[in-house]
Design a protein around this motif. Structure first.
Motif, PDB file in Angstrom:
ATOM      1  N   LEU A  59     -21.211  -2.025  15.034  1.00  0.00           N
ATOM      2  CA  LEU A  59     -22.665  -1.913  14.856  1.00  0.00           C
ATOM      3  C   LEU A  59     -23.067  -0.443  14.708  1.00  0.00           C
ATOM      4  O   LEU A  59     -22.947   0.326  15.664  1.00  0.00           O
ATOM      5  CB  LEU A  59     -23.367  -2.526  16.073  1.00  0.00           C
ATOM      6  N   PRO A  60     -23.563  -0.043  13.534  1.00  0.00           N
ATOM      7  CA  PRO A  60     -23.977   1.352  13.388  1.00  0.00           C
ATOM      8  C   PRO A  60     -25.172   1.648  14.291  1.00  0.00           C
ATOM      9  O   PRO A  60     -26.074   0.823  14.432  1.00  0.00           O
ATOM     10  CB  PRO A  60     -24.365   1.469  11.911  1.00  0.00           C
ATOM     11  N   ILE A  61     -25.141   2.818  14.892  1.00  0.00           N
ATOM     12  CA  ILE A  61     -26.237   3.248  15.763  1.00  0.00           C
ATOM     13  C   ILE A  61     -27.328   3.874  14.890  1.00  0.00           C
ATOM     14  O   ILE A  61     -27.033   4.528  13.882  1.00  0.00           O
ATOM     15  CB  ILE A  61     -25.705   4.286  16.789  1.00  0.00           C
ATOM     16  N   HIS A  62     -28.590   3.680  15.307  1.00  0.00           N
ATOM     17  CA  HIS A  62     -29.730   4.227  14.561  1.00  0.00           C
ATOM     18  C   HIS A  62     -29.462   5.695  14.190  1.00  0.00           C
ATOM     19  O   HIS A  62     -29.096   6.502  15.036  1.00  0.00           O
ATOM     20  CB  HIS A  62     -30.994   4.141  15.439  1.00  0.00           C
ATOM     21  N   GLY A  63     -29.649   6.014  12.928  1.00  0.00           N
ATOM     22  CA  GLY A  63     -29.423   7.390  12.458  1.00  0.00           C
ATOM     23  C   GLY A  63     -28.088   7.559  11.762  1.00  0.00           C
ATOM     24  O   GLY A  63     -27.818   8.596  11.162  1.00  0.00           O
ATOM     25  N   TRP A  64     -27.241   6.530  11.816  1.00  0.00           N
ATOM     26  CA  TRP A  64     -25.895   6.605  11.241  1.00  0.00           C
ATOM     27  C   TRP A  64     -25.939   7.110   9.796  1.00  0.00           C
ATOM     28  O   TRP A  64     -26.808   6.726   9.016  1.00  0.00           O
ATOM     29  CB  TRP A  64     -25.255   5.215  11.275  1.00  0.00           C
ATOM     30  N   LEU A  65     -24.987   7.973   9.456  1.00  0.00           N
ATOM     31  CA  LEU A  65     -24.872   8.480   8.084  1.00  0.00           C
ATOM     32  C   LEU A  65     -23.414   8.460   7.666  1.00  0.00           C
ATOM     33  O   LEU A  65     -22.531   8.719   8.503  1.00  0.00           O
ATOM     34  CB  LEU A  65     -25.331   9.939   8.022  1.00  0.00           C
ATOM     35  N   ALA A  66     -23.162   8.205   6.381  1.00  0.00           N
ATOM     36  CA  ALA A  66     -21.779   8.209   5.899  1.00  0.00           C
ATOM     37  C   ALA A  66     -21.257   9.645   5.853  1.00  0.00           C
ATOM     38  O   ALA A  66     -20.123   9.928   6.253  1.00  0.00           O
ATOM     39  CB  ALA A  66     -21.710   7.579   4.520  1.00  0.00           C
ATOM     40  N   ASN A  67     -22.092  10.563   5.371  1.00  0.00           N
ATOM     41  CA  ASN A  67     -21.667  11.963   5.290  1.00  0.00           C
ATOM     42  C   ASN A  67     -22.673  12.826   6.019  1.00  0.00           C
ATOM     43  O   ASN A  67     -23.864  12.766   5.722  1.00  0.00           O
ATOM     44  CB  ASN A  67     -21.596  12.410   3.821  1.00  0.00           C
TER      45      ASN A  67
END
Ligand SMILES: Cc1cc2nc3c(=O)[nH]c(=O)nc-3n(C[C@H](O)[C@H](O)[C@H](O)COP(=O)(O)OP(=O)(O)OC[C@H]3O[C@@H](n4cnc5c(N)ncnc54)[C@H](O)[C@@H]3O)c2cc1C
Length: 526
Positions: free
Chosen positions: A405-413
């Motif tokens: 589950l990605p956490i709020h704010g997650w970015l790939a780069n």
């Protein structure tokens, strides 16, 4: 995430029981709330102060496998930590950075010893490893850390762990939980437990610390995730229960980055008192820590002891060519580890007490989760919700979802050169606002990178309620430069007063309260 909306959700719930109520808004409680909400359980979290006011904003900022626990032979803890380190780096990529650590060797046999040890550490991380460790010559160590003491240096070992921002991650976990329908309220203190006729727990009594409004909140299951305060809640349930937690204080000093040049952190595996000492670059500063001092009492605002400060300064001086003194300390902060209390007659040193987590259920159904590490918050939460689901008779087909589950704010780069990078995907929205209102791009203090937009953002979307919430936990000014934080307080108070519709007396009181607190974060000269 807005406090008024959270309070409305509580009123709307009325007498209907929540599936799960969690007491405590540190890493453990917030992780548990996220796990429960993402399984679809109707979830409420109550935090007596601000989220992460306790230990969870005062850690060394390491997402680590625990090299020290490997030396102690606690293999299962290291395996768990390494696995969770990898998941945290994957799911909160905007806040967990890969960090190189160098163990400098001053004895010829240390180098092969630590090289082999760190290879085992790499192996245990498996596919979730952050990079291979390597043996370094003395010249290579000096190149990586230009102001390390060279006298007697025989070489070193470089290895990789993670570094993060504890209170920022906590806020993002809270936001993720809210996005899954969870309700989280700060400044909501649990003052008692409610019981059914048969004695089983049926909810909590809580008081809104802002309005003094009391609440009776029904729940199918109540989780006690109050860190070093778990015994206070257990005593509400079982007044004669033996103590579960023995607090142990850890202190950190924050210095200017000039004291540790280069990008690598230093790890000293054995100080004069047998502890591990870290000097880690963090936000253009260096965090030096930590100590391990057993205490009898727990307070929300622990104070560093004189001997802890002297120990850290004298130990770090042994390894650096530029020697820090008291006046170089920009901030000093203390946190309390919730270690397992020794059983009667047992005399265990705090260093030897396991850092694994401990889960227990009382006869009346109170689920208490204690111990563990920030790094293992997700696994602790999973275990806790698994248990709570059984105790509360919740739908047991709901599976844990937080591994992916990605956490709020997650970015790939992630662009670490962006001063707003730790807001992750929110940074783009913040920049858009600043381009429409350039005055919000104004810096708040010449020694710190923070700007006006961050204050507005934190009040509107991150439930910041006080000057301290902003300067200590949404931004990290208090931990980076306590004197600068004091100078920033009046402007922050005036913005908050405007945003929250508070009067001048409130504003004045906020500045006074914050200034008094921040004085405990810097050192007077000798
Ligand atoms: C010095 C130090 C360094 C550390 N460094 C690291 C590190 O680098 N990496 C790592 O992985 N781990 C680290 N740890 C461990 C980690 O910080 C802790 O395990 C973790 O933060 C504990 O979180 P918690 O939620 O259990 O407790 P807390 O963060 O203390 O949260 C408990 C919360 O419960 C609230 N509460 C209490 N009573 C009530 C009530 N009646 N009603 C409502 N709320 C209540 C409190 O206000 C508090 O916010 C470190 C710990 C210390 C002390």
């Amino acid at each position: 995430m807005k406090r008024q909306r959270m309070l409305k959700a509580i009123r709307d719930q009325g007498e209907k029981p929540w599936d799960i109520i969690i007491i405590g808004g540190g890493a453990t409680g917030l992780g548990t709330a996220l796990d429960a909400a993402s399984r679809g359980y109707r979830t409420l979290l109550c935090e007596q102060s601000d989220f992460t006011k306790g230990t969870s904003s005062r850690c060394t900022k390491l997402v680590h496998g625990g090299v020290r626990y490997l030396a102690q032979g606690d293999i299962s803890l290291v395996l768990e930590l390494l696995h969770e380190r990898g998941l945290m780096a994957k799911n909160a990529s905007h806040l967990v950075k890969k960090q190189s650590f160098i163990i400098p060797n001053y004895d010829w046999w240390d180098r092969p010893f630590y090289t082999v040890g760190m290879k085992v550490y790499d192996m245990m991380a498996g596919k979730l490893g952050l990079g291979p460790s390597q043996s370094l010559s003395s010249a290579e160590v000096q190149k990586a850390i230009p102001n390390l003491k060279t006298e007697g240096l025989c070489g070193g070992v470089i290895y990789y762990d993670g570094q993060f921002d504890d209170s920022r991650l906590a806020i993002n976990i809270a936001q993720t939980c809210a996005e899954h329908g969870g309700v989280l309220v700060n400044y909501m203190c649990v003052t008692g437990l409610l019981n059914n006729r048969d004695g089983s727990i049926s909810g909590v009594e809580a008081v809104d610390q802002e309005s003094n409004t009391p609440y009776s909140l029904q729940a199918k299951c109540v989780v006690n995730a109050t860190g070093v305060f778990v015994d206070d809640i257990i005593k509400m349930d079982e007044p004669d229960a033996p103590r579960l937690v023995q607090p142990s204080q850890g202190v950190h000093l924050v210095l200017d980055k000039k004291f540790l040049k280069g990008d690598s952190a230093i790890m000293i595996p054995k100080t004069s008192d047998g502890r591990v000492l870290f000097a880690v670059p963090w936000r253009e500063r260096v965090v030096v820590g930590t100590t391990d001092t057993p205490l009898d009492d727990c307070v929300l605002e622990p104070q560093a002891l004189g001997e802890e400060i002297e120990f850290l300064l004298s130990t770090v001086k042994k390894y650096l060519t530029r020697k820090p003194t008291r006046k170089d300390v920009l901030s000093v902060f203390a946190g309390l580890r919730p270690l397992a209390a020794p059983k009667e007659g047992e005399n265990t040193s705090t260093k030897k007490i396991s850092r694994s987590h401990h889960l227990q259920v009382s006869l009346s159904g109170l689920v208490t989760i204690s111990g563990g590490k920030w790094t293992t918050y997700r696994k602790m939460a999973q275990d806790t919700v698994d248990k709570a689901a059984i105790v509360g008779g919740l739908d047991d087909t709901a599976q844990c979802r937080t591994m992916d589950l990605p956490i709020h704010g997650w970015l790939a780069n992630v662009n670490y050169n962006d001063p707003l990078y730790y807001y992750g995907s929110d940074a783009g929205f913040m920049r858009d606002i600043v381009s429409d209102h350039p005055e919000l791009g104004k810096k708040l203090h010449h020694r710190l990178p923070y700007t006006l937009i961050e204050v507005i953002w934190s009040v509107r979307y991150e439930m910041a309620r006080t000057v301290e919430d902003i300067l200590a936990r949404r931004q990290r000014a208090l931990f980076l430069d306590a004197r600068a934080a004091i100078e920033m307080a009046p402007e922050i108070a005036s913005i908050l007063a405007r945003e929250l519709a508070r009067d001048e007396a409130w504003q004045k009181n906020q500045v006074e309260e914050f200034t008094a607190l921040a004085k405990g974060y810097y050192l007077e000269d000798d």
